[in-house]
Write a protein that holds these residues in place. Structure first.
Motif, mmCIF file in Angstrom:
data_model
loop_
_atom_site.group_PDB
_atom_site.id
_atom_site.type_symbol
_atom_site.label_atom_id
_atom_site.label_comp_id
_atom_site.label_asym_id
_atom_site.label_seq_id
_atom_site.Cartn_x
_atom_site.Cartn_y
_atom_site.Cartn_z
ATOM 1 N N ALA A 1 -9.440 -5.703 1.967
ATOM 2 C CA ALA A 1 -10.471 -5.277 2.920
ATOM 3 C C ALA A 1 -10.122 -3.958 3.588
ATOM 4 O O ALA A 1 -9.885 -3.900 4.788
ATOM 5 N N ASP A 2 -10.064 -2.880 2.806
ATOM 6 C CA ASP A 2 -9.840 -1.555 3.388
ATOM 7 C C ASP A 2 -11.166 -0.815 3.433
ATOM 8 O O ASP A 2 -11.974 -0.920 2.509
ATOM 9 N N THR B 1 -4.716 1.798 -1.080
ATOM 10 C CA THR B 1 -5.072 0.399 -0.922
ATOM 11 C C THR B 1 -4.125 -0.428 -1.787
ATOM 12 O O THR B 1 -3.294 0.123 -2.502
ATOM 13 N N ASP B 2 -4.269 -1.731 -1.720
ATOM 14 C CA ASP B 2 -3.437 -2.616 -2.533
ATOM 15 C C ASP B 2 -4.061 -2.713 -3.921
ATOM 16 O O ASP B 2 -4.900 -3.573 -4.167
ATOM 17 N N ILE B 3 -3.657 -1.796 -4.822
ATOM 18 C CA ILE B 3 -4.363 -1.733 -6.104
ATOM 19 C C ILE B 3 -4.078 -2.933 -6.999
ATOM 20 O O ILE B 3 -4.843 -3.218 -7.901
ATOM 21 N N VAL B 4 -2.971 -3.637 -6.743
ATOM 22 C CA VAL B 4 -2.701 -4.834 -7.541
ATOM 23 C C VAL B 4 -3.744 -5.907 -7.209
ATOM 24 O O VAL B 4 -4.348 -6.516 -8.103
ATOM 25 N N GLN B 5 -3.973 -6.089 -5.911
ATOM 26 C CA GLN B 5 -4.988 -7.054 -5.488
ATOM 27 C C GLN B 5 -6.383 -6.592 -5.914
ATOM 28 O O GLN B 5 -7.213 -7.400 -6.333
ATOM 29 N N LEU B 6 -6.616 -5.299 -5.858
ATOM 30 C CA LEU B 6 -7.908 -4.746 -6.270
ATOM 31 C C LEU B 6 -8.162 -5.022 -7.746
ATOM 32 O O LEU B 6 -9.247 -5.440 -8.143
ATOM 33 N N ARG C 1 0.819 -1.219 0.000
ATOM 34 C CA ARG C 1 0.000 0.000 0.000
ATOM 35 C C ARG C 1 0.851 1.267 0.000
ATOM 36 O O ARG C 1 0.499 2.253 -0.645
ATOM 37 N N ASN C 2 1.955 1.251 0.734
ATOM 38 C CA ASN C 2 2.625 2.528 1.035
ATOM 39 C C ASN C 2 4.084 2.638 0.609
ATOM 40 O O ASN C 2 4.755 3.597 0.994
ATOM 41 N N HIS C 3 4.596 1.671 -0.187
ATOM 42 C CA HIS C 3 6.036 1.734 -0.496
ATOM 43 C C HIS C 3 6.423 3.062 -1.132
ATOM 44 O O HIS C 3 7.482 3.613 -0.872
ATOM 45 N N MET C 4 5.504 3.615 -1.953
ATOM 46 C CA MET C 4 5.844 4.870 -2.647
ATOM 47 C C MET C 4 6.010 6.017 -1.657
ATOM 48 O O MET C 4 6.857 6.879 -1.843
ATOM 49 N N TYR D 1 1.308 -3.722 -14.693
ATOM 50 C CA TYR D 1 -0.016 -4.322 -14.504
ATOM 51 C C TYR D 1 -1.087 -3.281 -14.181
ATOM 52 O O TYR D 1 -2.206 -3.356 -14.677
ATOM 53 N N VAL D 2 -0.739 -2.281 -13.348
ATOM 54 C CA VAL D 2 -1.732 -1.285 -12.948
ATOM 55 C C VAL D 2 -1.518 0.085 -13.595
ATOM 56 O O VAL D 2 -2.112 1.074 -13.172
#
Lengths: 137, 255
Positions: free
Chosen positions: B191-192, B169-174, A51-54, A109-110
């Motif tokens: 689950a955020d 959030t974890d956009i890769v998982q999203l 979530r926060n590495h950046m 991927y994103v």
């Protein structure tokens, strides 16, 4: 909503058919394949890093550049040393390789562009790029 | 797979079904609604091409709204433009990098404009909300649903903005979750709180879209004052049921 009643039987058929679709749809890789890191444990938990590495890297950049604070915990160099570690021939992946470079695997991927490597090295010191890892070569 | 993921997967299939079927029903209904009179608002185009251009200026620039209220226009137009930007930015969750459209989705311009468009959207929505409260004649005609719809969209936009700029959030998982819905291969949803709020309210929006004022989107195209050609003298305007009566009468006179 009169149409709902009028076409109800057709809708039910359609719904039934659509439930069968999973049987016909082909398998697709839904998650990117993320290359494994060299180390056992990251500086934060996987959940936090994803979530926060950046934020960690960006804050580190501002603190280091503007205030001269350099802490070893969130260090891009260390990220790269562990996540783009050389193989037995001392070869590593190039950032443009979305299969083999740790960062690119998810970022491609994103559709998130990274500008870290416009200045920073995307590989540890004294390593060579894998000859096939540069996209378009 | 968590219970939450299964719940949201089912929720989105239900929401999509209601949204698509409801919208199609409404469009069929609109297309069959008689427009017995020739009532283009003048000055109106006298050719079909002209009507297309007029409709385009309405859809893209909100021309009529611009003429009637500058404040409503600026906030409304800001919101809708930002909505378009948000749509393009969100496309990245619904397609894989080998998709044909990926080079477009992947453009830095699209991603950056989409991200900062969040503020444009929030300003537009807040402007429209303030208008309902502070403009007397608008407050007088505002129904609870008018406010609630704005609050609903504001909350969706707000939660999205927060995810982009404050609590990620974890956009890769999203993305895996979203692709999983499309390919019928369900994946876990991160689950955020913000993701759940954002997606839950989007599903709610899809459920109520076909029975809400948001139907102005397809309805716009069926507006007789905007979609008619101004040619009442050149060509007689007659609806299908009117023609049936005409024909019957003509037959009776012959008999």
């Amino acid at each position: 909503m009169v149409f709902f009643c009028k076409y109800m039987h057709k809708l039910v058929t359609l719904a039934g058919v659509s439930l069968l679709l999973p049987l016909t749809s082909q398998a697709v890789d839904l998650m990117p394949v993320i290359p494994k890191a060299k180390g056992q444990q990251c500086v934060e938990s996987t959940d936090k890093m994803r979530r926060n590495h950046m934020e960690y890297i960006l804050h580190q950049r501002n603190d280091t550049l503007r205030k001269g604070i350099r802490t070893p915990k969130y260090s891009l160099k260390k990220c790269i040393e562990c996540h783009n570690a050389p193989d037995k021939d001392n070869r590593v992946a190039h950032i443009s390789s979305k299969q083999d470079h740790f960062c690119s695997s998810c970022h491609t991927y994103v559709a998130v562009k990274i500008d870290c490597f416009e200045c920073h090295a995307d590989k540890p010191k004294k390593t060579q790029y894998h000859p096939t890892s540069r996209e378009g070569h | 797979m968590t219970a939450l993921s299964i719940f949201f997967a089912l929720l989105f299939y239900a929401a999509m079904a209601v949204f698509v079927v409801g919208l199609v029903c409404k469009i069929i209904q609109y297309s069959r609604t008689p427009a017995p009179l020739k009532i283009p608002t003048t000055p109106a185009p006298v050719t079909q091409t002209g009507v297309v251009l007029r409709m385009a200026s309405e859809v893209i620039l909100f021309a009529s709204l611009f003429k009637s209220s500058k404040w409503t226009w600026i906030f409304g137009w800001m919101f809708h433009l930002a909505l378009l930007l948000a749509f393009f930015r969100h496309l990245r969750y619904a397609m894989t990098p080998d998709s044909m459209l990926w080079p477009l989705v992947n453009l830095k311009l699209i991603q950056a404009a989409g991200q900062y468009g969040a503020y444009v959207m929030l300003i537009g929505l807040l402007g429209l909300f303030v208008r309902r409260i502070f403009v007397d004649r608008v407050r007088y005609i505002s129904a609870p649903s008018d406010y609630l719809m704005l609050i609903l969209i504001l909350t969706i936009a707000g939660s999205g903005t927060l995810m982009s700029f404050v609590a990620h959030t974890d956009i890769v998982q999203l993305k895996a979750f979203i692709l999983g819905l499309i390919y019928f291969d369900w994946q876990t949803l991160p689950a955020d709180g913000l993701v759940i709020t954002h997606l839950g309210l989007v599903a709610l929006l899809m459920f109520i879209f076909p029975i809400s004022k948001l139907l102005h989107a397809p309805g716009m195209f069926f507006s007789p004052t905007r979609n008619q050609i101004d040619n009442p003298r050149e060509k007689r305007h007659i609806s299908a049921w009117g023609k049936a009566i005409d024909d019957a009468e003509a037959k009776m006179t012959v008999d």
